[in-house]
Design a protein around this motif. Structure first.
Motif, mmCIF file in Angstrom:
data_model
loop_
_atom_site.group_PDB
_atom_site.id
_atom_site.type_symbol
_atom_site.label_atom_id
_atom_site.label_comp_id
_atom_site.label_asym_id
_atom_site.label_seq_id
_atom_site.Cartn_x
_atom_site.Cartn_y
_atom_site.Cartn_z
ATOM 1 N N THR A 1 -5.820 3.663 1.493
ATOM 2 C CA THR A 1 -6.632 2.316 2.170
ATOM 3 C C THR A 1 -5.924 2.120 3.560
ATOM 4 O O THR A 1 -4.835 2.522 3.847
ATOM 5 N N ASP A 2 -6.537 1.411 4.499
ATOM 6 C CA ASP A 2 -5.806 1.029 5.755
ATOM 7 C C ASP A 2 -5.421 -0.422 5.819
ATOM 8 O O ASP A 2 -5.072 -0.959 6.702
ATOM 9 N N LYS A 3 -5.608 -0.911 4.592
ATOM 10 C CA LYS A 3 -4.925 -2.326 4.551
ATOM 11 C C LYS A 3 -3.611 -2.388 3.948
ATOM 12 O O LYS A 3 -3.145 -1.420 3.446
ATOM 13 N N VAL B 1 -2.362 -3.747 -1.765
ATOM 14 C CA VAL B 1 -3.232 -3.189 -2.755
ATOM 15 C C VAL B 1 -3.102 -4.253 -4.016
ATOM 16 O O VAL B 1 -2.075 -4.588 -4.262
ATOM 17 N N GLY C 1 -7.772 -2.569 -1.519
ATOM 18 C CA GLY C 1 -6.884 -2.836 -0.405
ATOM 19 C C GLY C 1 -7.290 -4.330 0.051
ATOM 20 O O GLY C 1 -8.389 -4.556 0.068
ATOM 21 N N ALA D 1 0.903 -1.181 0.061
ATOM 22 C CA ALA D 1 -0.048 0.117 -0.064
ATOM 23 C C ALA D 1 0.779 1.199 0.069
ATOM 24 O O ALA D 1 0.408 2.387 -0.440
#
Length: 435
Positions: free
Chosen positions: A337-339, A342, A422, A325
């Motif tokens: 994104t908080d993940k 991606v 994400g 990410a």
């Protein structure tokens, strides 16, 4: 003078002492119709020259005639696809490691005359659901409905099914004709068996092969015999478990086209289990994606491909690139994104060869690290300045006309942010669940 009314392959009235009725909806008389022509199920037939162009009026008339023939075939064959509904289906198996949740709360509806493809990794529950619908497994909970009738407690012999297996399951000591009529003979159906064989051989493109034995046939011909046998008892539902897995790619594609043509012409509801995504996208009206005993997404192939509902679906369906990410490309595309990771599809990547274009100004710079000839496709491996690699594939002709990149060449890459997703790796893990 009115013609006598009977089902396809039925014996003349004088021979019918106790008419066989498989389902209440089939007891209504049906007018005698002429049969449709054979399915073009070979690769050579697929390459047959096209007819010359017709005037609009003649083309419209021909289309109306074809629609009338299709309606007549559906009436005469005696096959009426059921609307199949699976409600809150659960199937758990007790193992030494605990409870294996093969199917865990599945709801799905299959409309009459459509093809539904069940997709998913090994152990995801798709084959177990097929067996539950067939009555080969007893559910832990849930119901199976055929046209609104609860058939959950019915045995497999009472569900009016047709089966096509990957291994064909043909009797080697029986002729093609005897294999096709095995089901009607075991069920003591009062029909004209010779007529039934003739029409099913024509429907599946096997005319003249009724006297041969399975070892004398090619793999594709044996598979079509299995289809004919599955249709011989007028099933409301046809079930196929990896039916084309043992065939070479050219024959598989030909048989896929033949299967879809048969289903659409006679209107039998069909469920197919497959690992081949191209196969599912080619023939299915509805695709159901399984993961860990549950449905991740269901819809038309176009809906599932264009708008995946979860990271698992996007990762499972088609090719994807995985990037951190925090990578250069993700940051340059302003995707947030908080993940930790991606993904994006190679088909959504745009490559510019010049930084002077307005689009390239919002792109991430990369270098062509490698180039591979994949036959119909050319695949490029691009490496960004932060060391992250992605692959980018284009059709050969498009590559020759638009790209033809050299290894070491500098390029500029962009991806629409809305086409990124994400994820973390736990979300795309398709391992089976044991509680």
């Amino acid at each position: 003078m009115a013609l006598p009314q009977r089902r396809l392959g039925a014996a003349p009235a004088a021979q019918q002492q106790q008419p066989f009725v498989q389902h209440a909806a089939r007891s209504q008389p049906r007018p005698l119709r002429r049969r449709a022509g054979p399915v073009l199920a070979s690769a050579e037939a697929a390459a047959a020259p096209q007819q010359s162009a017709q005037p609009p009026a003649a083309a419209a008339q021909q289309q109306q005639e074809q629609q009338g023939q299709q309606a007549a075939l559906q009436q005469s064959v005696g096959v009426h696809g059921a609307r199949v509904v699976v409600q809150d289906m659960v199937k758990h198996f007790q193992t030494r490691r605990g409870v294996f949740k093969a199917v865990n709360g599945v709801d799905v509806a299959m409309e009459p005359g459509t093809i539904t493809a069940l997709l998913g990794p090994s152990g995801s529950g798709k084959t177990t659901l097929l067996r539950l619908v067939a009555g080969l497994e007893e559910p832990t909970a849930g119901r199976v409905l055929f046209d609104g009738e609860d058939v959950t407690q019915y045995g497999v012999q009472d569900r009016d099914l047709g089966f096509v297996f990957q291994g064909y399951a043909l009797f080697k000591h029986m002729t093609v004709a005897d294999n096709i009529t095995f089901g009607p003979r075991m069920r003591k159906m009062n029909i004209d068996l010779e007529k039934r064989v003739e029409e099913l051989l024509e429907l599946t493109g096997l005319q003249g092969l009724g006297g041969r034995y399975p070892p004398q046939l090619s793999g594709g011909q044996r598979q079509r015999v299995a289809m004919a046998r599955a249709l011989a008892c007028n099933p409301r539902l046809m079930l196929l478990d990896e039916p084309f897995g043992a065939l070479d790619p050219i024959v598989r594609k030909s048989l896929r086209n033949g299967l879809r043509d048969i289903v659409k012409r006679i209107g039998v509801t069909t469920v197919i289990v497959t690992h081949d995504q191209e196969e599912a996208w080619d023939i299915a009206d509805q695709v159901v994606i399984f993961n860990k005993g549950a449905i991740e997404q269901q819809g038309t192939p176009q809906e599932v491909g264009r708008a995946p509902a979860s990271p698992f679906v996007m990762n499972f369906v088609g090719d994807v690139n995985h990037l951190p990410a925090s990578s250069q490309l993700v940051r340059k595309m302003n995707f947030h994104t908080d993940k930790p990771f991606v993904m994006c599809r190679p088909a959504d990547i745009t490559v510019h060869t010049s930084y002077e274009s307005p689009e390239a100004a919002a792109s991430a710079a990369a270098t062509v690290h490698d180039k591979q000839n994949m036959g119909k496709l050319v695949r490029y491996y691009l490496r960004f300045d932060d060391g992250v690699d992605i692959d980018f594939s284009v059709p050969r002709r498009q590559d020759e006309e638009q790209y033809d990149l050299d290894v070491g060449q500098r390029v500029y890459v962009s991806v629409p942010p809305e086409r990124m997703m994400g994820f973390d790796y736990a979300e795309v893990d398709g391992s089976a669940v044991t509680a």
